[in-house]
Design a protein around this motif. Structure first.
Motif, PDB file in Angstrom:
ATOM      1  N   TYR B 109       0.880  -1.178   0.000  1.00 31.54           N
ATOM      2  CA  TYR B 109       0.000   0.000   0.000  1.00 31.54           C
ATOM      3  C   TYR B 109       0.912   1.221   0.000  1.00 31.54           C
ATOM      4  O   TYR B 109       1.565   1.511   1.002  1.00 31.54           O
ATOM      5  N   LEU B 110       0.976   1.894  -1.131  1.00 29.29           N
ATOM      6  CA  LEU B 110       1.906   3.016  -1.279  1.00 29.29           C
ATOM      7  C   LEU B 110       1.171   4.291  -1.674  1.00 29.29           C
ATOM      8  O   LEU B 110       0.142   4.237  -2.349  1.00 29.29           O
ATOM      9  N   LEU B 111       1.732   5.405  -1.267  1.00 34.69           N
ATOM     10  CA  LEU B 111       1.286   6.684  -1.795  1.00 34.69           C
ATOM     11  C   LEU B 111       1.726   6.771  -3.247  1.00 34.69           C
ATOM     12  O   LEU B 111       2.796   6.275  -3.612  1.00 34.69           O
ATOM     13  N   LYS B 112       0.929   7.438  -4.076  1.00 30.01           N
ATOM     14  CA  LYS B 112       1.296   7.565  -5.491  1.00 30.01           C
ATOM     15  C   LYS B 112       2.607   8.329  -5.669  1.00 30.01           C
ATOM     16  O   LYS B 112       3.323   8.126  -6.640  1.00 30.01           O
ATOM     17  N   ASP B 113       2.901   9.201  -4.695  1.00 29.52           N
ATOM     18  CA  ASP B 113       4.145   9.982  -4.760  1.00 29.52           C
ATOM     19  C   ASP B 113       5.355   9.081  -4.980  1.00 29.52           C
ATOM     20  O   ASP B 113       6.349   9.508  -5.548  1.00 29.52           O
ATOM     21  N   ARG B 114       5.265   7.852  -4.459  1.00 28.55           N
ATOM     22  CA  ARG B 114       6.459   6.982  -4.461  1.00 28.55           C
ATOM     23  C   ARG B 114       6.897   6.603  -5.863  1.00 28.55           C
ATOM     24  O   ARG B 114       8.040   6.158  -6.026  1.00 28.55           O
ATOM     25  N   THR B 133       6.071  -7.454   2.311  1.00 30.95           N
ATOM     26  CA  THR B 133       5.186  -6.295   2.387  1.00 30.95           C
ATOM     27  C   THR B 133       5.870  -5.083   1.775  1.00 30.95           C
ATOM     28  O   THR B 133       7.088  -5.002   1.740  1.00 30.95           O
ATOM     29  N   ALA B 134       5.096  -4.170   1.270  1.00 34.03           N
ATOM     30  CA  ALA B 134       5.619  -2.896   0.775  1.00 34.03           C
ATOM     31  C   ALA B 134       4.661  -1.816   1.261  1.00 34.03           C
ATOM     32  O   ALA B 134       3.763  -1.397   0.550  1.00 34.03           O
ATOM     33  N   LEU B 135       4.828  -1.446   2.524  1.00 35.51           N
ATOM     34  CA  LEU B 135       3.919  -0.458   3.101  1.00 35.51           C
ATOM     35  C   LEU B 135       4.595   0.902   3.130  1.00 35.51           C
ATOM     36  O   LEU B 135       5.760   1.028   3.500  1.00 35.51           O
ATOM     37  N   ASP B 136       3.843   1.907   2.746  1.00 32.22           N
ATOM     38  CA  ASP B 136       4.344   3.263   2.735  1.00 32.22           C
ATOM     39  C   ASP B 136       4.688   3.705   4.166  1.00 32.22           C
ATOM     40  O   ASP B 136       3.974   3.334   5.106  1.00 32.22           O
ATOM     41  N   PRO B 137       5.761   4.485   4.334  1.00 31.45           N
ATOM     42  CA  PRO B 137       6.055   4.992   5.682  1.00 31.45           C
ATOM     43  C   PRO B 137       4.839   5.670   6.312  1.00 31.45           C
ATOM     44  O   PRO B 137       4.603   5.553   7.521  1.00 31.45           O
ATOM     45  N   GLU B 138       4.043   6.323   5.484  1.00 32.27           N
ATOM     46  CA  GLU B 138       2.834   6.994   5.981  1.00 32.27           C
ATOM     47  C   GLU B 138       1.824   5.980   6.528  1.00 32.27           C
ATOM     48  O   GLU B 138       1.148   6.234   7.523  1.00 32.27           O
ATOM     49  N   VAL B 139       1.733   4.810   5.887  1.00 30.77           N
ATOM     50  CA  VAL B 139       0.840   3.749   6.370  1.00 30.77           C
ATOM     51  C   VAL B 139       1.284   3.310   7.762  1.00 30.77           C
ATOM     52  O   VAL B 139       0.473   3.176   8.688  1.00 30.77           O
ATOM     53  N   VAL B 140       2.598   3.115   7.889  1.00 30.76           N
ATOM     54  CA  VAL B 140       3.139   2.638   9.159  1.00 30.76           C
ATOM     55  C   VAL B 140       2.882   3.666  10.267  1.00 30.76           C
ATOM     56  O   VAL B 140       2.451   3.322  11.369  1.00 30.76           O
ATOM     57  N   ARG B 161      10.855  -0.645  17.923  1.00 34.46           N
ATOM     58  CA  ARG B 161       9.698  -0.177  17.150  1.00 34.46           C
ATOM     59  C   ARG B 161      10.143   0.453  15.841  1.00 34.46           C
ATOM     60  O   ARG B 161       9.516   0.252  14.798  1.00 34.46           O
ATOM     61  N   GLU B 162      11.209   1.228  15.910  1.00 36.97           N
ATOM     62  CA  GLU B 162      11.731   1.855  14.685  1.00 36.97           C
ATOM     63  C   GLU B 162      12.133   0.794  13.673  1.00 36.97           C
ATOM     64  O   GLU B 162      11.815   0.888  12.487  1.00 36.97           O
ATOM     65  N   VAL B 163      12.845  -0.232  14.173  1.00 39.76           N
ATOM     66  CA  VAL B 163      13.290  -1.304  13.289  1.00 39.76           C
ATOM     67  C   VAL B 163      12.078  -2.028  12.696  1.00 39.76           C
ATOM     68  O   VAL B 163      12.014  -2.294  11.491  1.00 39.76           O
ATOM     69  N   LEU B 164      11.070  -2.272  13.541  1.00 35.97           N
ATOM     70  CA  LEU B 164       9.867  -2.966  13.079  1.00 35.97           C
ATOM     71  C   LEU B 164       9.121  -2.125  12.036  1.00 35.97           C
ATOM     72  O   LEU B 164       8.597  -2.659  11.048  1.00 35.97           O
ATOM     73  N   ALA B 165       9.084  -0.815  12.255  1.00 35.57           N
ATOM     74  CA  ALA B 165       8.423   0.073  11.289  1.00 35.57           C
ATOM     75  C   ALA B 165       9.114  -0.023   9.931  1.00 35.57           C
ATOM     76  O   ALA B 165       8.464  -0.063   8.892  1.00 35.57           O
ATOM     77  N   HIS B 166      10.439  -0.081   9.936  1.00 39.41           N
ATOM     78  CA  HIS B 166      11.169  -0.225   8.674  1.00 39.41           C
ATOM     79  C   HIS B 166      10.915  -1.589   8.060  1.00 39.41           C
ATOM     80  O   HIS B 166      10.846  -1.722   6.834  1.00 39.41           O
ATOM     81  N   MET B 167      10.794  -2.615   8.907  1.00 40.61           N
ATOM     82  CA  MET B 167      10.482  -3.950   8.388  1.00 40.61           C
ATOM     83  C   MET B 167       9.121  -3.944   7.708  1.00 40.61           C
ATOM     84  O   MET B 167       8.922  -4.608   6.688  1.00 40.61           O
ATOM     85  N   ALA B 168       8.177  -3.182   8.280  1.00 38.74           N
ATOM     86  CA  ALA B 168       6.835  -3.100   7.694  1.00 38.74           C
ATOM     87  C   ALA B 168       6.880  -2.496   6.295  1.00 38.74           C
ATOM     88  O   ALA B 168       6.102  -2.849   5.420  1.00 38.74           O
ATOM     89  N   GLU B 169       7.812  -1.562   6.108  1.00 39.31           N
ATOM     90  CA  GLU B 169       7.958  -0.974   4.776  1.00 39.31           C
ATOM     91  C   GLU B 169       8.558  -1.991   3.806  1.00 39.31           C
ATOM     92  O   GLU B 169       8.559  -1.774   2.605  1.00 39.31           O
ATOM     93  N   GLY B 170       9.109  -3.073   4.340  1.00 41.90           N
ATOM     94  CA  GLY B 170       9.653  -4.124   3.486  1.00 41.90           C
ATOM     95  C   GLY B 170      11.163  -4.021   3.302  1.00 41.90           C
ATOM     96  O   GLY B 170      11.719  -4.604   2.378  1.00 41.90           O
TER      97      GLY B 170
END
Lengths: 223, 219
Positions: B109-114, B133-140, B161-170
């Motif tokens: 789920y990505l912003l179109k900006d990406r 997963t490929a989640l937008d930083p904004e999603v996270v 949490r920071e590391v996990l947030a980056h993992m969520a972005e893939g």
């Protein structure tokens, strides 16, 4: 006798001039509200389908140009003309991305697109974006499909309250309860709906044309 | 640049200039673009006929331009679990993020900006196709902000949490290390701690990464 009865009934029960005037004013106010909401929604949609989409396409092209330039593999400083081009493309690329972000914030302020799906979805996003943890409770079993303005009013009131509570330090979590029986909710299907039906041409139905699944909220979120 | 030539992709986007741009970009990077379509009905028909590896789907599409694309994507996930979905949109909405995150692995789920950062963007379908997963930083950020997190995640340190947030972005460990300006060894240690604290079973690491992200996003 019957004639007298009728006269008396009309005299005692019919709305007087003041009541009629209040009703007319209520109707015209509802019309104005509907028109304003519809205009804001149209502006946001035009931005989304026009300028925003064009900017995204432009940013993608600039991103491709930037990559191609990077792949040329010229040592920085060895070709000043190429360096200048690279610098210009970099700036244009960055500027376009900033413009997209700015335009998104602007469009969201005009009409949050999640409101088109339902009030609860819009409020959840609002709360999630809030810098302080916020609790949202929405119990609106069916959407006021014929008076979408009321949803926008609720949303912007909540946004304003949240902004105020964020700027004032508090110990308690802000809460956004939205009951289905707010004062005045009885008029949701009242004068505005009637006014809209009169005003809107048959060829362009208003938001009453929502598909059935949009009249409730997403089940997983309602839990 | 033909490393993704085996990936078969369909693109659903109603804005013609962007659609054509995406087709050109992905074809240029070696993806096999089977179809590009402009409405949800054609998307369903194409997925049923062609069984692509990845469907790139715009959220707002005709006829009502609200979230038809999202609804169709969720329906497709149910009907064709082997077709991975990469949803993109001008806005990130929390309800959409939660719906998609709850859908299981292989989701983006990505912003179109990406799409502006083409190198990063073309990695997203690859990650999603491989079950990541490929989640937008904004999603996270929004999912972290949606105050529905449970005690399991509360037990994590800020760095974890920071590391996990980056993992969520893939992101990979080396990318996370570069982003947080710490060593890759430190990232590995944080990841191991996250797995332990979230009580995740010992399986191949990539799978555990996805599980950790899902547990995190499910709250």
């Amino acid at each position: 006798m019957v004639y007298l009865d009728r006269r008396m009934m009309r005299l005692l029960l019919a709305p007087d001039a003041a009541a009629s005037r209040v009703q007319r004013l209520e109707e015209s106010r509802s019309l104005t509200l509907y028109a304003a909401t519809a205009t804001l929604q149209r502006i946001e949609r035009n931005l989304h389908d026009g300028t925003q989409a064009q900017l995204v396409a432009l940013a993608m092209r600039l991103g491709q140009a930037k990559e191609k330039l990077d792949h040329l593999g010229v040592v920085p400083g060895s070709d000043t003309a190429l360096e200048t081009v690279r610098h210009l493309v970099d700036e244009a690329h960055r500027g376009t991305k900033e413009a997209i972000a700015d335009l998104r914030d602007l469009a969201r302020g005009i009409h949050p697109p999640a409101l088109d799906t339902c009030l609860a979805n819009a409020l959840w996003t609002l709360a999630a974006r809030s810098p302080v943890p916020t609790e949202v409770t929405v119990s609106v079993p069916s959407r006021p499909t014929q008076t979408p303005a009321i949803e926008a009013i609720c949303y912007f009131c909540a946004a304003e309250l949240l902004a105020t509570s964020t700027s004032t330090p508090r110990r308690r979590t802000p809460r956004l309860p939205v009951p289905s029986t707010a004062p005045g909710s009885g008029s949701w299907s009242g004068t505005t709906a009637e006014a809209v039906q009169r005003r809107t041409p048959a060829s362009a139905p208003p938001r009453a044309a929502w598909p059935a699944w949009q009249t409730g909220c997403v089940p997983s979120m309602a839990a | 640049m033909a490393e993704h030539e085996t990936l078969r992709v369909v693109i659903a986007e109603d804005f013609a200039i962007l659609r054509d741009g995406l087709v050109q970009l992905l074809a240029d990077r070696g993806f096999a673009v089977l179809q590009s379509i402009a409405d949800p009905v054609s998307l369903e028909r194409t997925v049923a006929a062609d069984h692509p590896d990845v469907a790139v789907v715009d959220i707002r599409m005709p006829p009502t331009f609200t979230d038809e694309g999202l609804r169709t994507a969720i329906g497709l996930r149910h009907d064709y679990p082997d077709v991975r979905i990469l949803v993109f949109s001008q806005y990130i909405e929390t309800y959409a993020a939660e719906l998609l995150a709850g859908a299981a692995a292989g989701i983006g789920y990505l912003l179109k900006d990406r799409v502006a950062d083409v190198g990063d963007f073309v990695e997203a379908p690859v990650r999603v196709a491989s079950g990541g997963t490929a989640l937008d930083p904004e999603v996270v950020i929004q999912l972290m902000g949606a105050s529905r997190r449970t005690d399991a995640v509360v037990g994590l340190s800020n760095r974890e949490r920071e590391v996990l947030a980056h993992m969520a972005e893939g992101r990979t460990n080396s990318a996370i290390a570069a982003s947080l300006v710490i060593s890759e060894g430190a990232v590995e240690k944080h990841v191991a701690n996250i797995f332990a604290k979230l009580d995740l079973p010992s399986t191949p690491t990539d799978h555990r990464r996805v599980l950790a992200v899902l547990r995190y996003l499910e709250g």
